[in-house]
Design a protein around this motif. Sequence first.
Motif, PDB file in Angstrom:
ATOM      1  N   UNK A  68     -39.149 -49.137  -3.774  1.00 32.97           N
ATOM      2  CA  UNK A  68     -37.896 -49.840  -3.482  1.00 32.97           C
ATOM      3  C   UNK A  68     -38.000 -50.595  -2.164  1.00 32.97           C
ATOM      4  N   UNK A  69     -37.328 -51.724  -2.069  1.00 35.28           N
ATOM      5  CA  UNK A  69     -37.196 -52.455  -0.808  1.00 35.28           C
ATOM      6  C   UNK A  69     -36.329 -51.633   0.142  1.00 35.28           C
ATOM      7  N   UNK A  70     -36.521 -51.779   1.446  1.00 35.94           N
ATOM      8  CA  UNK A  70     -35.784 -50.944   2.398  1.00 35.94           C
ATOM      9  C   UNK A  70     -34.314 -51.327   2.585  1.00 35.94           C
ATOM     10  N   UNK A  71     -33.970 -52.598   2.412  1.00 37.05           N
ATOM     11  CA  UNK A  71     -32.635 -53.043   2.828  1.00 37.05           C
ATOM     12  C   UNK A  71     -31.765 -53.550   1.695  1.00 37.05           C
ATOM     13  N   UNK A  72     -32.232 -53.481   0.469  1.00 33.51           N
ATOM     14  CA  UNK A  72     -31.431 -53.999  -0.631  1.00 33.51           C
ATOM     15  C   UNK A  72     -31.886 -53.362  -1.928  1.00 33.51           C
ATOM     16  N   UNK A  73     -31.424 -53.839  -3.024  1.00 34.81           N
ATOM     17  CA  UNK A  73     -31.719 -53.215  -4.307  1.00 34.81           C
ATOM     18  C   UNK A  73     -32.814 -53.929  -5.091  1.00 34.81           C
ATOM     19  N   UNK A  74     -33.901 -54.267  -4.415  1.00 35.57           N
ATOM     20  CA  UNK A  74     -35.080 -54.780  -5.098  1.00 35.57           C
ATOM     21  C   UNK A  74     -36.052 -53.627  -5.302  1.00 35.57           C
ATOM     22  N   UNK A  75     -36.806 -53.685  -6.400  1.00 33.62           N
ATOM     23  CA  UNK A  75     -37.861 -52.714  -6.638  1.00 33.62           C
ATOM     24  C   UNK A  75     -39.109 -53.468  -7.085  1.00 33.62           C
ATOM     25  N   UNK A  76     -40.255 -53.092  -6.499  1.00 33.75           N
ATOM     26  CA  UNK A  76     -41.536 -53.692  -6.862  1.00 33.75           C
ATOM     27  C   UNK A  76     -42.239 -52.770  -7.847  1.00 33.75           C
ATOM     28  N   UNK A  77     -42.885 -53.369  -8.844  1.00 34.98           N
ATOM     29  CA  UNK A  77     -43.653 -52.620  -9.832  1.00 34.98           C
ATOM     30  C   UNK A  77     -45.026 -53.255  -9.966  1.00 34.98           C
ATOM     31  N   UNK A  78     -46.043 -52.408 -10.078  1.00 34.41           N
ATOM     32  CA  UNK A  78     -47.417 -52.886 -10.263  1.00 34.41           C
ATOM     33  C   UNK A  78     -47.918 -52.526 -11.645  1.00 34.41           C
ATOM     34  N   UNK A  79     -48.751 -53.393 -12.202  1.00 35.10           N
ATOM     35  CA  UNK A  79     -49.247 -53.223 -13.565  1.00 35.10           C
ATOM     36  C   UNK A  79     -50.763 -53.334 -13.619  1.00 35.10           C
TER      37      UNK A  79
ATOM     38  N   UNK B 291     -31.938 -54.542  -8.910  1.00 39.50           N
ATOM     39  CA  UNK B 291     -31.057 -53.544  -9.495  1.00 39.50           C
ATOM     40  C   UNK B 291     -29.643 -53.866  -9.069  1.00 39.50           C
ATOM     41  N   UNK B 292     -28.764 -54.084 -10.030  1.00 30.97           N
ATOM     42  CA  UNK B 292     -27.373 -54.423  -9.776  1.00 30.97           C
ATOM     43  C   UNK B 292     -26.497 -53.281 -10.261  1.00 30.97           C
ATOM     44  N   UNK B 293     -26.092 -52.418  -9.339  1.00 26.60           N
ATOM     45  CA  UNK B 293     -25.266 -51.267  -9.691  1.00 26.60           C
ATOM     46  C   UNK B 293     -23.853 -51.716 -10.021  1.00 26.60           C
ATOM     47  N   UNK B 294     -23.322 -51.208 -11.123  1.00 29.44           N
ATOM     48  CA  UNK B 294     -21.963 -51.502 -11.559  1.00 29.44           C
ATOM     49  C   UNK B 294     -21.242 -50.194 -11.846  1.00 29.44           C
ATOM     50  N   UNK B 295     -19.941 -50.262 -11.899  1.00 28.65           N
ATOM     51  CA  UNK B 295     -19.157 -49.106 -12.286  1.00 28.65           C
ATOM     52  C   UNK B 295     -18.423 -49.450 -13.581  1.00 28.65           C
ATOM     53  N   UNK B 296     -18.582 -48.670 -14.635  1.00 28.23           N
ATOM     54  CA  UNK B 296     -19.397 -47.465 -14.709  1.00 28.23           C
ATOM     55  C   UNK B 296     -20.882 -47.798 -14.683  1.00 28.23           C
ATOM     56  N   UNK B 297     -21.686 -46.787 -14.369  1.00 25.37           N
ATOM     57  CA  UNK B 297     -23.123 -46.972 -14.184  1.00 25.37           C
ATOM     58  C   UNK B 297     -23.802 -47.587 -15.402  1.00 25.37           C
ATOM     59  N   UNK B 298     -23.290 -47.295 -16.583  1.00 19.21           N
ATOM     60  CA  UNK B 298     -23.897 -47.829 -17.802  1.00 19.21           C
ATOM     61  C   UNK B 298     -23.826 -49.345 -17.880  1.00 19.21           C
ATOM     62  N   UNK B 299     -23.020 -49.981 -17.023  1.00 21.61           N
ATOM     63  CA  UNK B 299     -22.966 -51.448 -16.966  1.00 21.61           C
ATOM     64  C   UNK B 299     -23.946 -52.031 -15.958  1.00 21.61           C
ATOM     65  N   UNK B 300     -24.707 -51.178 -15.255  1.00 19.76           N
ATOM     66  CA  UNK B 300     -25.684 -51.634 -14.271  1.00 19.76           C
ATOM     67  C   UNK B 300     -26.830 -52.354 -14.967  1.00 19.76           C
ATOM     68  N   UNK B 301     -27.511 -53.233 -14.228  1.00 23.96           N
ATOM     69  CA  UNK B 301     -28.612 -53.996 -14.813  1.00 23.96           C
ATOM     70  C   UNK B 301     -29.839 -53.946 -13.915  1.00 23.96           C
TER      71      UNK B 301
END
Length: 171
Positions: free
Chosen positions: A59-70, A85-95
Amino acid sequence: VAWHKSGSYLAVARSNNPSNNSVLFIYEVSGGSFGNSISNQANANIPTSVAFGRDALSWAPANNYIAAGFANSGDSDDELVIYTFNEQSPFTNSTLTYTTGINIGYSVNHLDWSPTGSFIAVGLAGSSQTIRIYEHRVWNGTVVEQTSAYVDETVPVYSVEWNSSGDCLFV
């Protein structure tokens, strides 16, 4: 797996699931138990033939970015990818949405996002430069390799870790 800095979310990468796709999930963690999960909304951007690196989520330190390696698939697929990562309420609406990526041409074994900024250290399975630093430029949505950080390491790198001040990299 990778914990979000808040301790409220756990990212879990899975390769070779029953549908033969690689999938990235975010789980909500509350009170010591797992709540709802969301499936990666950018599933089409994870090639079906490509597996996640063994320890390649951060995860990035200051926001909701996540890095993935393949793993390197031998084609034009990106081996380093950034999701939002965009958190929404309810959580099931997050993307979880593909933001940007870069084709390195080599398999990513491990990566770690610097705790002080936008730099991502990457340990590769093979190359003439198996330790690489990339910068996530949020302002223009790109990932740029920092060639000035080359140290001419050629053996596979299985672990990279920034110290807490972000000025030393342990390999």
